[in-house]
Design an enzyme around this catalytic site. Structure first.
Site, PDB file in Angstrom:
ATOM      1  N   GLU A 101      69.539  22.641  28.436  1.00  8.39           N
ATOM      2  CA  GLU A 101      69.224  23.493  29.582  1.00  8.39           C
ATOM      3  C   GLU A 101      69.903  22.956  30.849  1.00  8.39           C
ATOM      4  O   GLU A 101      69.885  21.753  31.115  1.00  8.39           O
ATOM      5  CB  GLU A 101      67.702  23.514  29.772  1.00  8.39           C
ATOM      6  CG  GLU A 101      67.194  24.293  30.963  1.00  8.39           C
ATOM      7  CD  GLU A 101      65.679  24.204  31.105  1.00  8.39           C
ATOM      8  OE1 GLU A 101      65.116  25.035  31.828  1.00  8.39           O
ATOM      9  OE2 GLU A 101      65.062  23.301  30.486  1.00  8.39           O
ATOM     10  N   CYS A 141      63.896  26.177  26.860  1.00  7.11           N
ATOM     11  CA  CYS A 141      62.796  25.229  27.061  1.00  7.11           C
ATOM     12  C   CYS A 141      61.408  25.882  26.949  1.00  7.11           C
ATOM     13  O   CYS A 141      60.932  26.153  25.862  1.00  7.11           O
ATOM     14  CB  CYS A 141      62.963  24.493  28.387  1.00  7.11           C
ATOM     15  SG  CYS A 141      62.079  22.910  28.437  1.00  7.11           S
ATOM     16  N   LYS A 172      66.051  32.704  31.112  1.00  5.50           N
ATOM     17  CA  LYS A 172      64.749  32.121  30.785  1.00  5.50           C
ATOM     18  C   LYS A 172      63.626  33.074  31.184  1.00  5.50           C
ATOM     19  O   LYS A 172      63.638  33.661  32.272  1.00  5.50           O
ATOM     20  CB  LYS A 172      64.598  30.783  31.513  1.00  5.50           C
ATOM     21  CG  LYS A 172      63.421  29.936  31.075  1.00  5.50           C
ATOM     22  CD  LYS A 172      63.505  28.544  31.710  1.00  5.50           C
ATOM     23  CE  LYS A 172      62.414  27.623  31.228  1.00  5.50           C
ATOM     24  NZ  LYS A 172      62.559  26.249  31.781  1.00  5.50           N
TER      25      LYS A 172
END
Length: 558
Positions: A42, A153, A117
């Site tokens: 990330e 994540c 994300k």
């Protein structure tokens, strides 16, 4: 069949061009080893967490430029999924977040697809909602007729079947399963705390088995300010079995194979994990100290050597991280310093092979005492005089660090920092507090572990009662409960968020619990001025600890 490479990288925050070069190097190495697709962590292009650098338009512009450069430099035979920040061009309404935390697919020199994300954490050390927009759902790309779902994540941390509760309204992994993906990848920058890699592997193994889909998790490694990233990238098959793992605390390039006929992953390497938590903690602290100095532009460290266990441990960490020739220990005995403490400090330095210098502070103390006579007059010796010794030492250490361009390491532990058993502008001085998140009982465990094969920490350091030696006959238990009791209370109060009454119900004396709770609350002003401390537990006194200083709240039961 095609081959996937996991680039477990150690980026430097803001070193965008350097990070891009690192990614290109990983791509060339992956290509040479036969990889078809490369995955990075990330925000690998800028490093995680970039914090308020994201508010600087030129920072984002440079990221865009380097992303394009990266696309042009990529070998045409390998595709790459790179973590970076991208502009949210549709964010026209004032106040709307203008950035995405993204994964960008590059193929044959072209930027082909963007993935954003969904779940933005705002707990503990995370503050992503301050900067980023949240995507409505996760998406996939097709590579060699395989649907590969992309998550970043936190997107994988909302499995209500694993946790027993939902933390967010959406589940990006479930969205991808509904879209019929064959494989899910996760680009991550997950900070270290002791044993956290076991939690990650348990969670992702559970999710893979639950949804019958193979999962790949690639993590950042390295130290960035107070955070340590442990790496440990891994992959699981659709039955939830771990089939590949990168080592902890070091960069790595691991290869996996995806079988087009079976739809399964196979790994080429399964790195072993540390046998004990103490070894893992040691490796984390060494990485954190080394990266903090190097990324801040320092090559040498200085610290005060008292002959106590805390400075002994920090010296050992520094020597391991930087090399013995790059660590200088300063002994600053006072009239209250015992002979055995001086000898212990010298023995430690000899065992580590590091250099020392000795500066007795008695004459400086006398000068201070004389200067303060008109004000202090006949007042008895007390805390002010004790703290003066610590501040004299802190002043000397900062002068030497300043003169020679060294970074001063503060040596206080978490137990002391929690209750304020430390001196502002004295032993708290420094550029990094290496063990500020390590409780005193764990300091002893680390030192005993270090001595398992050869004597590094002098045995008397482990057996003598801890003491600041600021007055005759002083020991820590004059002011504090025994450290096993103190750490038992602090672990429940700070890390488990228990109330005073819950701690008392666990078997601790009411009077002791209330005293410790009061000390923790009253010492916030000291912690606010402390050097950055490396985070190694679930709750540290660092960027994730946001307590007011001027406050009057008292929990029920206190």
């Amino acid at each position: 069949m095609f081959t996937i490479a996991l680039a477990q990288l150690n980026p430097t925050i803001g070193a965008i061009a350097e990070n891009a070069e690192k990614i290109v190097t990983a791509a060339l190495q992956a290509q040479a080893r036969g990889a078809d697709l490369l995955l990075t962590p990330e925000l690998a292009l800028c490093g995680y967490p970039p914090k308020d650098l994201l508010l600087n338009p030129s920072f984002v512009e440079q990221l865009e430029e380097e992303l394009q450069w990266l696309a042009e430099k990529m070998p045409p035979s390998i595709a790459i999924l790179v973590g970076t920040v991208t502009p949210h061009h549709q964010a026209e309404r004032q106040g709307q977040k203008k950035l995405w935390n993204s994964a960008v697919l590059i193929e044959q020199g072209q930027i082909k697809q963007w993935f954003h994300k969904c779940l933005l954490p705002t707990y503990d050390v995370f503050d992503e909602d301050r900067y980023f927009a949240s995507a409505a759902k996760s998406e996939y790309f097709i590579y060699k007729n395989v649907k590969i779902g992309v998550t970043i994540c936190e997107d994988l941390w909302n499995d209500e079947a694993f946790w027993g509760q939902k933390f967010y309204q959406v589940n990006p992994l479930m969205d991808l399963i509904d879209q019929g993906v064959n494989l899910v990848v996760n680009l991550s920058a997950s900070p270290y705390s002791c044993g956290k890699h076991y939690l990650r592997e348990s969670l992702i193994s559970h999710s893979a088995k639950r949804f019958n889909v193979p999962l790949i998790y690639v993590n950042q490694v390295g130290g960035n300010d107070d955070l340590i990233f442990d790496g440990g990238s891994f992959a699981v098959n659709s039955q939830g079995k771990i089939i590949g793992r990168s080592p902890l605390f070091q960069e790595d390039l691991a290869l996996l194979s995806y079988d087009l006929s079976s739809g399964e992953l196979t790994g080429q390497k399964l790195a072993s994990l540390p046998m004990v938590d103490t070894e893992e903690l040691w490796q984390a602290l060494v990485l954190g100290v080394g990266d903090y100095l190097h990324k801040c532009g320092f090559s040498k460290a200085i610290l005060g050597l008292s002959g106590g266990i805390d400075s002994s441990l920090v010296a050992a960490i520094a020597v391991e991280a930087l090399g013995k020739e790059n660590v200088l220990g300063i002994l600053m005995p006072s009239p209250y310093s015992s002979d055995h403490s001086i000898q212990d400090a010298l023995a430690l330095a000899k065992n580590l092979g590091m250099n020392t210098q000795t500066i007795p502070i008695g004459p400086i103390m006398a000068t201070y005492d004389q200067a303060l006579v008109p004000l202090f007059q006949d007042a008895p010796f007390g805390l002010a005089e004790e703290n003066l010794q610590s501040r004299i030492r802190g002043n000397l250490l900062m002068a030497i660090a300043n003169k020679f361009g060294h970074l001063l390491l503060s040596t206080g532990n978490k137990s002391e920092l929690a209750v304020g058993y430390c001196t502002l502008y004295g032993d708290m001085n420094g550029g990094l507090a290496a063990i500020a998140d390590v409780p005193k009982t764990q300091v002893f465990e680390l030192c005993r572990w270090l001595n398992r094969e050869q004597t590094i920490i002098p045995p008397s350091v482990l057996t003598k009662p801890p003491s600041a030696e600021l007055k005759p006959g002083q020991v820590d238990t004059d002011s504090l409960p025994p450290y096993d009791v103190l750490d038992g209370i602090l672990g429940r109060l700070v890390e488990k968020h228990q109330s005073p009454q819950e701690i008392i119900n666990a078997g601790f004396e009411r009077e002791v619990v209330l005293k410790i709770c009061q000390l923790v609350q009253k010492s916030e002003f000291k912690r606010r001025q402390a050097a950055p401390g490396l985070k190694v537990t679930d709750r540290a006194f660092g960027s994730g600890w946001r307590m007011p200083i001027a406050q009057a709240f008292h929990p029920q039961g206190s």
